[in-house]
Structure formats: structure tokens, C-alpha cells
Design a protein around this motif. Structure first.
Motif, PDB file in Angstrom:
ATOM      1  N   TYR A 130       0.833  -1.204   0.000  1.00 13.18           N
ATOM      2  CA  TYR A 130       0.000   0.000   0.000  1.00 13.18           C
ATOM      3  C   TYR A 130       0.870   1.258   0.000  1.00 13.18           C
ATOM      4  O   TYR A 130       0.581   2.234  -0.717  1.00 13.18           O
ATOM      5  CB  TYR A 130      -0.926   0.015   1.225  1.00 13.18           C
ATOM      6  N   VAL A 131       1.935   1.260   0.796  1.00 10.18           N
ATOM      7  CA  VAL A 131       2.844   2.418   0.859  1.00 10.18           C
ATOM      8  C   VAL A 131       3.531   2.621  -0.491  1.00 10.18           C
ATOM      9  O   VAL A 131       3.662   3.760  -0.973  1.00 10.18           O
ATOM     10  CB  VAL A 131       3.882   2.223   1.978  1.00 10.18           C
ATOM     11  N   ILE A 132       3.964   1.527  -1.114  1.00 11.93           N
ATOM     12  CA  ILE A 132       4.607   1.621  -2.434  1.00 11.93           C
ATOM     13  C   ILE A 132       3.643   2.215  -3.458  1.00 11.93           C
ATOM     14  O   ILE A 132       4.008   3.098  -4.244  1.00 11.93           O
ATOM     15  CB  ILE A 132       5.096   0.229  -2.896  1.00 11.93           C
ATOM     16  N   SER A 133       2.404   1.737  -3.449  1.00  7.53           N
ATOM     17  CA  SER A 133       1.420   2.247  -4.409  1.00  7.53           C
ATOM     18  C   SER A 133       1.115   3.726  -4.156  1.00  7.53           C
ATOM     19  O   SER A 133       0.941   4.493  -5.097  1.00  7.53           O
ATOM     20  CB  SER A 133       0.131   1.424  -4.346  1.00  7.53           C
ATOM     21  N   LEU A 134       1.082   4.137  -2.880  1.00  2.00           N
ATOM     22  CA  LEU A 134       0.852   5.543  -2.555  1.00  2.00           C
ATOM     23  C   LEU A 134       1.985   6.408  -3.084  1.00  2.00           C
ATOM     24  O   LEU A 134       1.757   7.493  -3.634  1.00  2.00           O
ATOM     25  CB  LEU A 134       0.716   5.728  -1.041  1.00  2.00           C
ATOM     26  N   PHE A 135       3.211   5.922  -2.911  1.00  3.38           N
ATOM     27  CA  PHE A 135       4.370   6.649  -3.436  1.00  3.38           C
ATOM     28  C   PHE A 135       4.266   6.810  -4.947  1.00  3.38           C
ATOM     29  O   PHE A 135       4.512   7.893  -5.500  1.00  3.38           O
ATOM     30  CB  PHE A 135       5.659   5.907  -3.070  1.00  3.38           C
ATOM     31  N   LEU A 136       3.869   5.732  -5.638  1.00  4.74           N
ATOM     32  CA  LEU A 136       3.713   5.782  -7.091  1.00  4.74           C
ATOM     33  C   LEU A 136       2.582   6.733  -7.487  1.00  4.74           C
ATOM     34  O   LEU A 136       2.686   7.456  -8.488  1.00  4.74           O
ATOM     35  CB  LEU A 136       3.454   4.386  -7.640  1.00  4.74           C
TER      36      LEU A 136
ATOM     37  N   ALA B 159       0.094   2.127 -10.121  1.00  4.08           N
ATOM     38  CA  ALA B 159      -0.184   2.252  -8.686  1.00  4.08           C
ATOM     39  C   ALA B 159      -1.586   1.754  -8.359  1.00  4.08           C
ATOM     40  O   ALA B 159      -1.800   1.077  -7.341  1.00  4.08           O
ATOM     41  CB  ALA B 159      -0.030   3.707  -8.247  1.00  4.08           C
ATOM     42  N   TYR B 160      -2.547   2.071  -9.214  1.00  4.95           N
ATOM     43  CA  TYR B 160      -3.932   1.653  -8.979  1.00  4.95           C
ATOM     44  C   TYR B 160      -4.073   0.137  -9.079  1.00  4.95           C
ATOM     45  O   TYR B 160      -4.771  -0.494  -8.275  1.00  4.95           O
ATOM     46  CB  TYR B 160      -4.846   2.340  -9.980  1.00  4.95           C
ATOM     47  N   ILE B 161      -3.395  -0.461 -10.049  1.00  3.92           N
ATOM     48  CA  ILE B 161      -3.442  -1.927 -10.194  1.00  3.92           C
ATOM     49  C   ILE B 161      -2.846  -2.599  -8.963  1.00  3.92           C
ATOM     50  O   ILE B 161      -3.394  -3.576  -8.438  1.00  3.92           O
ATOM     51  CB  ILE B 161      -2.693  -2.361 -11.469  1.00  3.92           C
ATOM     52  N   ILE B 162      -1.696  -2.074  -8.481  1.00  6.55           N
ATOM     53  CA  ILE B 162      -1.060  -2.639  -7.285  1.00  6.55           C
ATOM     54  C   ILE B 162      -1.997  -2.529  -6.081  1.00  6.55           C
ATOM     55  O   ILE B 162      -2.165  -3.485  -5.314  1.00  6.55           O
ATOM     56  CB  ILE B 162       0.275  -1.917  -6.985  1.00  6.55           C
ATOM     57  N   SER B 163      -2.637  -1.386  -5.920  1.00  5.69           N
ATOM     58  CA  SER B 163      -3.533  -1.194  -4.774  1.00  5.69           C
ATOM     59  C   SER B 163      -4.756  -2.107  -4.853  1.00  5.69           C
ATOM     60  O   SER B 163      -5.182  -2.669  -3.843  1.00  5.69           O
ATOM     61  CB  SER B 163      -3.971   0.275  -4.679  1.00  5.69           C
TER      62      SER B 163
ATOM     63  N   ASP C 206       0.918  13.917 -14.382  1.00  7.19           N
ATOM     64  CA  ASP C 206       2.274  14.048 -14.914  1.00  7.19           C
ATOM     65  C   ASP C 206       2.688  12.786 -15.657  1.00  7.19           C
ATOM     66  O   ASP C 206       3.324  12.854 -16.706  1.00  7.19           O
ATOM     67  CB  ASP C 206       3.263  14.318 -13.771  1.00  7.19           C
ATOM     68  N   ASN C 207       2.345  11.628 -15.074  1.00  2.00           N
ATOM     69  CA  ASN C 207       2.656  10.349 -15.729  1.00  2.00           C
ATOM     70  C   ASN C 207       1.489   9.387 -15.474  1.00  2.00           C
ATOM     71  O   ASN C 207       1.412   8.753 -14.432  1.00  2.00           O
ATOM     72  CB  ASN C 207       3.963   9.766 -15.189  1.00  2.00           C
ATOM     73  N   GLU C 208       0.585   9.316 -16.425  1.00  5.60           N
ATOM     74  CA  GLU C 208      -0.634   8.522 -16.265  1.00  5.60           C
ATOM     75  C   GLU C 208      -0.335   7.032 -16.119  1.00  5.60           C
ATOM     76  O   GLU C 208      -1.037   6.308 -15.415  1.00  5.60           O
ATOM     77  CB  GLU C 208      -1.553   8.750 -17.469  1.00  5.60           C
ATOM     78  N   LYS C 209       0.726   6.550 -16.767  1.00  6.60           N
ATOM     79  CA  LYS C 209       1.056   5.127 -16.706  1.00  6.60           C
ATOM     80  C   LYS C 209       1.508   4.715 -15.301  1.00  6.60           C
ATOM     81  O   LYS C 209       1.198   3.625 -14.833  1.00  6.60           O
ATOM     82  CB  LYS C 209       2.130   4.795 -17.741  1.00  6.60           C
ATOM     83  N   ILE C 210       2.247   5.594 -14.630  1.00 10.49           N
ATOM     84  CA  ILE C 210       2.657   5.296 -13.252  1.00 10.49           C
ATOM     85  C   ILE C 210       1.429   5.270 -12.340  1.00 10.49           C
ATOM     86  O   ILE C 210       1.315   4.420 -11.452  1.00 10.49           O
ATOM     87  CB  ILE C 210       3.682   6.338 -12.762  1.00 10.49           C
ATOM     88  N   VAL C 211       0.490   6.185 -12.564  1.00  9.99           N
ATOM     89  CA  VAL C 211      -0.743   6.219 -11.779  1.00  9.99           C
ATOM     90  C   VAL C 211      -1.534   4.934 -11.991  1.00  9.99           C
ATOM     91  O   VAL C 211      -2.045   4.338 -11.038  1.00  9.99           O
ATOM     92  CB  VAL C 211      -1.601   7.449 -12.145  1.00  9.99           C
TER      93      VAL C 211
ATOM     94  N   VAL D 264       3.967  10.294  -7.155  1.00 13.64           N
ATOM     95  CA  VAL D 264       4.930  10.584  -8.223  1.00 13.64           C
ATOM     96  C   VAL D 264       4.214  10.745  -9.561  1.00 13.64           C
ATOM     97  O   VAL D 264       4.463  11.696 -10.319  1.00 13.64           O
ATOM     98  CB  VAL D 264       5.982   9.464  -8.317  1.00 13.64           C
ATOM     99  N   GLY D 265       3.305   9.815  -9.867  1.00 15.26           N
ATOM    100  CA  GLY D 265       2.599   9.853 -11.150  1.00 15.26           C
ATOM    101  C   GLY D 265       1.667  11.033 -11.286  1.00 15.26           C
ATOM    102  O   GLY D 265       1.535  11.624 -12.370  1.00 15.26           O
ATOM    103  N   ALA D 266       1.008  11.411 -10.180  1.00  9.77           N
ATOM    104  CA  ALA D 266       0.050  12.518 -10.227  1.00  9.77           C
ATOM    105  C   ALA D 266       0.741  13.881 -10.199  1.00  9.77           C
ATOM    106  O   ALA D 266       0.162  14.887 -10.619  1.00  9.77           O
ATOM    107  CB  ALA D 266      -0.927  12.418  -9.060  1.00  9.77           C
ATOM    108  N   GLY D 267       1.967  13.904  -9.676  1.00  2.00           N
ATOM    109  CA  GLY D 267       2.691  15.168  -9.591  1.00  2.00           C
ATOM    110  C   GLY D 267       2.595  15.825  -8.238  1.00  2.00           C
ATOM    111  O   GLY D 267       2.920  17.004  -8.082  1.00  2.00           O
ATOM    112  N   GLY D 268       2.158  15.076  -7.237  1.00  2.00           N
ATOM    113  CA  GLY D 268       2.046  15.598  -5.883  1.00  2.00           C
ATOM    114  C   GLY D 268       0.830  15.030  -5.177  1.00  2.00           C
ATOM    115  O   GLY D 268      -0.099  14.521  -5.819  1.00  2.00           O
TER     116      GLY D 268
END
Length: 429
Positions: A127-133, A162-166, A154-159, A136-140
Motif C-alpha cells: 500500500y505504501v509503495i502504491s501511494l508513493f507511485l 499504482a492503482y493496479i497494485i492497490s 504528470d505520468n498517467e502510466k505510473i498512476v 509521483v505519477g500525479a505530480g504531488g
């Protein structure tokens, strides 16, 4: 399609559901799920054309001249789906269930050992890893919780990653909760966390965590009480309707929460809201109209489709080549994104009768999911959830987007099967 033929076919579909439920000895299976969802998406709107209802969903993109073509396309899609599924159902080896029962105890022991090793600490770390992603992906953090526009990060693919991981982390924690060790605090916190992203965007995916609870509990010995099921149905209805309202009146998690005060009275209308936004019939008529008048001018490309549907990550692929097939927006110049539904997209990828091929493939997958469900292990539960996602989302999203979960899990199952076969052949040398 005439009234009489259509109504006879609808009755036949109901008989097939009863037949499959009898053979499977369960009312919850992939065939019944797909039949009901696709009926609501394609056949139910046709009742308007026949004059049995006064409401047509997505009327702004409905082309009445091509209603007959659209319903016949769906009819062919569902026919091959039924034929492939029923044939596999009756040709299935009789000793399959016995084989699964013989290995059930051993599998349960392995599952318990896995649950014990991959515990609550690991779940929290994910959960913490996905939050970090997400951040980063959203830009803040503020951009993640209070976005200015939908899906512009900022980076939709990282977002998306993160959503898939969560999502998968929540589903695993639910399986562990219902099948090994209960942890209500972890489930509640995980549920609230996973809801943040779809709530901030007012996305229809906001109902997925609640659907996960239903699936995870169904495939467990503890089950789900009628009261809890009723409560979950209420939450699914409330969150779904609220997402549809808020997206047109300002996004952000604060607006989503405030929206409940205005939408709670519409919960009894969930049936209409659902079909108003999960209907492929209108887009199928639009696709037929575009192909007929030349607005849609693309050639079928089965080879490109294999690349498109593959489990290869999107950032590696030439995704710009897929857009004309998976979206109707570039052809008609809509101001909003209008995706091709599964029937429309099958026509664009494979030609006029492409729905026959795609319907058969989906029928094969549905049978595979139901057969695999007999083992009642983690993979079976993940597959059923993935097929549920595929069935629901394939009416409003591209085949690639809606099939990601099921494609990835089936690829992993295939690779494991190949590894076992290779190991056995190597030992025989």
C-alpha cells in the motif's frame, strides 16, 4: 430482427442459464454473469426499438437505422459464446472434479502457508509503495486527491500501475481475511485507501472494492450474510450514482463526499443509471453507421490485434496505432471520449463477422474460469474477479483495457503449465 424471434431467443437464454447453473451446481458462474451483463448492454436496449420500453440509454449516439444490424451483431457474438461454452461444458472430462478433490487438501495446506508468509506487514508495504507511485505519477499529493481534470497527470502510466497494485493488494487482503486470518482494521483501512483514487476522479471503478468483497467472501467457507450483501448492494448503488453525478459537477474527493447529500434519493434508480452508462448497443449502431457511410475507414488488422491484446506493457507498444480501433472519437470528432464496445471493436479488428471469433474466445475464457473455480484456490478467485472486470468494462472500455487482469493471469497460468511440462520432459531424458 422480429419481435417473436427476439423474445424466443431471450427465453432460450434464460433456459441456458438454468441449464448451466444445474450443471455447475452454482448460480454464480462466469456464464451467468456474462449472459446477464451483455443482455443488459445489448438486448435490453433493443426493447426500446421494439416498443416495449420508453427509455433508450445513450440516445445521443443511437442510430435507429442501424438498430437491426447492431442486434444481429450481438446475436452472432452471443451465439458463438454459447456454443463454445456449452460444448466445453459437456465435453469436460468426468474425472476433473474428482482430480481436483484429491488435491484439495494439499492445495489448502499450500495456501495457508502462503497466507502465513505473505502477512499483514507485506500488505501494508505494498500500500505504501502504491501511494508513493500515486504521488509521483500525479505530480504531488494534492494533485492526487484534488485533481483539476480527469486522467491528466504528470505520468498517467505510473498512476495506472499504482492503482493496479492497490487493487490487487486489497483483493489479496480480502482473500486472506476470509480464508485464513481476519483483520477488520486492515480491511477497512485498505478499502478506504483504494477508494481514494476513483473517488477523486468520480470514476465508475469506485464500485470495484465492494465487488471484490462479494467475490472474496463467496469463494470462502465463511460466506457473506444476507444483511451484509444487502449493505454492499446499497454501497455499490450509492457510490455508482454519486460518481455519475459528481463528474459533471466538479471532481475531487471533497466534491465526491458532498455529492452524497444530493444523490442519495436516486439510489432506487440504480437499474436505469447502470444501463445508461454501461450500454454497448448505441455504440454498435454508431459503428455500423460509420462503416456504412465511410466515416470509419480502417482496414481489419488481426496481426496488429495480437500485439494490441498481448500482455506487453503499453509504454513499449505503438499505442497510437490502436486508437482508431478502440475509440470512435477520432472518427466522429466527439468532444469527449467514446470507446468502442466489445462487439463494435471486434468488427473493426476482424471485419463484418469478427464478433463470431471474439464471442467464441470469450466463451472459451468463461468456461476456463468456471472449470478453474472448482479448485477454490487463490488463482481461481483472481480469475473470477478478472472475468467480472472484463465483462463489465468491455461494454464501455476498450478490449485491451478491460482484459488486462484476465490476460495477465492466464498468461502466468500458461507459463506455469509450460514450466511443469518442460520439467517433466527434462526428467525423462
Amino acid at each position: 430482427m422480429s419481435d417473436t424471434f427476439f423474445l424466443i431467443w431471450v427465453i432460450f437464454q434464460l433456459l441456458l442459464i438454468l441449464y448451466v447453473n444445474h450443471k455447475r451446481k452454482s448460480i454464480i458462474n462466469a456464464y451467468t454473469l456474462a449472459t446477464l451483463v451483455y443482455f443488459g448492454s445489448y438486448a435490453y436496449p433493443y426493447l426500446y426499438v421494439l416498443g416495449y420500453t420508453d427509455t433508450l440509454f445513450n440516445e445521443s449516439i443511437f442510430y435507429s437505422d442501424y438498430a437491426s444490424s447492431a442486434i444481429w451483431s450481438y446475436f452472432l457474438f452471443k451465439c458463438t459464446f454459447d456454443v463454445v461454452y456449452i460444448l466445453q461444458l459437456n465435453l469436460r472430462r468426468k474425472n476433473r472434479s474428482q482430480t481436483l478433490n484429491n488435491h484439495l487438501i494439499l492445495k489448502n495446506e499450500k495456501i495457508v502457508k502462503f497466507y502465513r508468509r505473505f502477512n499483514s506487514t507485506h500488505i501494508c508495504v505494498l500500500y505504501v509503495i502504491s501511494l508513493f507511485l500515486f504521488i509521483v505519477g500525479a505530480g504531488g499529493l494534492e494533485e492526487f486527491i484534488f485533481p483539476k481534470t480527469r486522467f491528466e497527470f504528470d505520468n498517467e502510466k505510473i498512476v495506472n500501475l499504482a492503482y493496479i497494485i492497490s487493487l490487487l493488494t486489497l483483493f489479496y487482503s480480502l482473500l486472506r481475511h476470509y480464508n485464513y486470518q481476519q483483520n477488520h482494521i486492515l480491511i477497512f483501512c485498505g478499502l478506504c485507501y483504494v477508494l481514494v483514487y476513483p473517488m477523486s476522479l468520480s470514476g465508475r471503478a469506485v464500485v470495484l472494492p465492494f465487488v471484490m468483497i462479494v467475490i472474496a467472501s463467496y469463494f470462502s467457507e465463511r460466506g457473506l450474510s444476507k444483511l451484509k450483501l444487502l449493505l454492499l448492494t446499497f454501497f455499490i448503488s450509492a457510490f455508482y450514482i454519486n460518481a455519475l453525478y459528481v463528474r459533471n459537477n466538479g471532481i475531487g474527493i471533497d466534491n465526491f463526499i458532498l455529492g452524497f447529500g444530493k444523490t442519495y434519493s436516486d439510489i432506487p434508480l440504480i437499474f436505469d443509471f447502470f444501463f445508461a452508462t454501461v450500454s454497448g448497443f448505441a455504440t454498435t449502431t454508431l459503428t455500423h453507421a460509420g462503416l456504412a457511410d465511410g466515416t470509419i475507414n480502417i482496414k481489419p488488422d488481426p496481426l496488429l490485434f495480437l500485439l494490441y491484446i498481448s500482455p506487453i506493457p503499453s509504454f513499449i507498444l505503438p499505442t497510437e496505432l490502436f486508437v482508431p480501433y478502440q475509440s470512435l472519437t477520432p472518427h466522429f470528432g466527439f468532444s469527449i471520449g467514446i470507446n468502442s464496445d466489445i462487439v463494435s471493436e471486434s468488427i473493426l479488428w476482424f471485419g463484418s463477422y469478427g464478433m463470431l471469433l471474439v464471442g467464441g474466445i470469450i466463451g472459451w475464457i468463461a468456461n476456463f474460469v468456471d472449470v478453474r473455480a472448482l479448485s477454490k484456490d487463490i488463482i481461481a478467485k483472481l480469475l473470477f474477479f478478472s472475468f467480472t472486470y472484463l465483462t463489465l468494462m468491455s461494454n464501455i472500455a476498450s478490449m485491451r483495457a478491460s482484459s488486462r487482469f484476465i490476460i495477465i493471469f492466464m498468461t502466468l497460468i500458461f507459463l506455469k503449465w509450460m514450466l511443469v511440462k518442460l520439467t517433466k520432459s527434462t526428467k525423462g531424458l
